[in-house]
Scaffold this active site. Sequence first.
Site, PDB file in Angstrom:
ATOM      1  N   GLY A 136      78.830 -23.187 -69.449  1.00 34.83           N
ATOM      2  CA  GLY A 136      79.536 -24.406 -69.822  1.00 34.83           C
ATOM      3  C   GLY A 136      80.842 -24.115 -70.536  1.00 34.83           C
ATOM      4  N   SER A 167      77.348 -26.004 -65.030  1.00 37.26           N
ATOM      5  CA  SER A 167      77.148 -26.812 -66.238  1.00 37.26           C
ATOM      6  C   SER A 167      78.007 -28.070 -66.232  1.00 37.26           C
ATOM      7  CB  SER A 167      77.453 -25.971 -67.487  1.00 37.26           C
ATOM      8  OG  SER A 167      76.594 -24.856 -67.562  1.00 37.26           O
ATOM      9  N   ARG A 175      67.283 -18.967 -70.203  1.00 36.76           N
ATOM     10  CA  ARG A 175      66.642 -17.660 -70.047  1.00 36.76           C
ATOM     11  C   ARG A 175      65.540 -17.814 -68.997  1.00 36.76           C
ATOM     12  NH1 ARG A 175      65.353 -18.626 -75.722  1.00 36.76           N
ATOM     13  NH2 ARG A 175      63.262 -19.541 -75.958  1.00 36.76           N
ATOM     14  N   MET A 176      65.919 -18.390 -67.868  1.00 37.12           N
ATOM     15  CA  MET A 176      64.954 -18.716 -66.819  1.00 37.12           C
ATOM     16  C   MET A 176      64.257 -17.465 -66.283  1.00 37.12           C
ATOM     17  SD  MET A 176      65.307 -21.986 -66.839  1.00 37.12           S
ATOM     18  CE  MET A 176      64.480 -22.609 -65.388  1.00 37.12           C
ATOM     19  N   ASN A 187      69.017 -12.258 -68.131  1.00 35.04           N
ATOM     20  CA  ASN A 187      67.623 -12.648 -68.349  1.00 35.04           C
ATOM     21  C   ASN A 187      66.597 -11.800 -67.601  1.00 35.04           C
ATOM     22  OD1 ASN A 187      68.454 -14.850 -70.005  1.00 35.04           O
ATOM     23  ND2 ASN A 187      69.050 -15.927 -68.146  1.00 35.04           N
ATOM     24  N   ALA A 200      75.252 -20.691 -57.965  1.00 34.14           N
ATOM     25  CA  ALA A 200      73.819 -20.391 -57.874  1.00 34.14           C
ATOM     26  C   ALA A 200      73.117 -20.798 -59.161  1.00 34.14           C
ATOM     27  CB  ALA A 200      73.616 -18.904 -57.610  1.00 34.14           C
ATOM     28  N   GLY A 201      71.823 -21.050 -59.041  1.00 32.68           N
ATOM     29  CA  GLY A 201      71.007 -21.362 -60.207  1.00 32.68           C
ATOM     30  C   GLY A 201      70.474 -22.771 -60.230  1.00 32.68           C
ATOM     31  N   ASN A 229      73.561 -10.572 -57.296  1.00 36.62           N
ATOM     32  CA  ASN A 229      73.506 -10.862 -58.727  1.00 36.62           C
ATOM     33  C   ASN A 229      73.075  -9.611 -59.487  1.00 36.62           C
ATOM     34  OD1 ASN A 229      73.128 -11.872 -61.303  1.00 36.62           O
ATOM     35  ND2 ASN A 229      72.117 -13.747 -60.625  1.00 36.62           N
ATOM     36  N   SER A 246      72.881 -11.262 -64.422  1.00 35.74           N
ATOM     37  CA  SER A 246      72.086 -12.173 -65.245  1.00 35.74           C
ATOM     38  C   SER A 246      71.589 -11.430 -66.479  1.00 35.74           C
ATOM     39  CB  SER A 246      70.893 -12.709 -64.457  1.00 35.74           C
ATOM     40  OG  SER A 246      69.990 -13.376 -65.332  1.00 35.74           O
TER      41      SER A 246
END
Length: 339
Positions: free
Chosen positions: A267, A318, A111-112, A176, A61-62, A171, A174
């Site tokens: 990553g 990543s 940090r979306m 963020n 996801a993302g 989720n 996260s």
Amino acid sequence: MYAFARKLLFSLDPETAHELSLDCLGAAERLQLLKPFVATPVSDPVEVMGLRFPNAVGLAAGLDKNADYFNALGQLGFGSVEVGTVTPLPQPGNPQPRLFRLIEEEGIINRMGFNNKGVAHLVAAVARRRYRGVLGINIGKNKATPEEQALSDYEKCMDAVYESADYIAINISSPNTPGLRNLQFGENLSHLLQGIKRRQALLHEATGKRVPIAVKIAPDMTDDEIKGVADALVSNQYEAVIATNTTVSRDEVPHSPHKEEMGGLSGRPVAEKSTHVIRVLAEHMQGAMPIIGVGGIMTGADAEEKIRAGASLVQLYSGFIYRGPALVSEAASAVAALS
């Protein structure tokens, strides 16, 4: 070919590059231009959560938050694609800049903040599904929703996506969204897990469709905390755990000019942490629940390591940004060779 594209994309602001690459990919799929450039998907069927995955390598996801590009991404050889994270209401996320490449370390800091167009948009997009692999939908809470009302947001998303999803990912990890990670512990976790399971049962009864639910957890926990989450998931009969989300630690990137940026690090720098969590989960749960391994898979050998640690499936994010579509078949082939 991807090496040339990457050079161009990495010359751009990360978020601009992200949007441009997805727009180009989507256009190529709609014009039926992708197939000549994509390797034949690796066939290595595996059954997890009662679902048949064409191979063990999925997209995390993302990348496709709003399900606008999953049909195109699905042509790149993934056995599964997980869209989202989506929230009940649209929200803009955090102010830009909010995405940073750590090129030397092969990492990304984001940090979306769950920027997305809302669950109604996602459901409409999924209705145009052509992708034949497994489709997961990752759901979260709106930033404005207080922690004590988080369950309501997850229920709203479940109600909306249930009939469209092959599985649903919760989720709660996260870094963020303020307070979100608090949902992983104690009474907060118990209340949320029990409420989501009750909703799943009601939706199963109403639709006649059983949609499995996985919970995505953070890497920044002690071994005892990991085991506590595992016990809660098993006792509430969840179908899978996704390990892991991004890390808030910067121990692996001490010299990066971006190390002070707030947000989750993904990553290569998170690979060891993620694999450790998988290993702790596998040893503690002893097969009671499948594990989906994600975090720092940059090569086929990295995917193999996650499987050997105890994962049944793996996901890329990543690594896909840094390596491109070639990593999908490389990872799937490496996992298939273990069979």
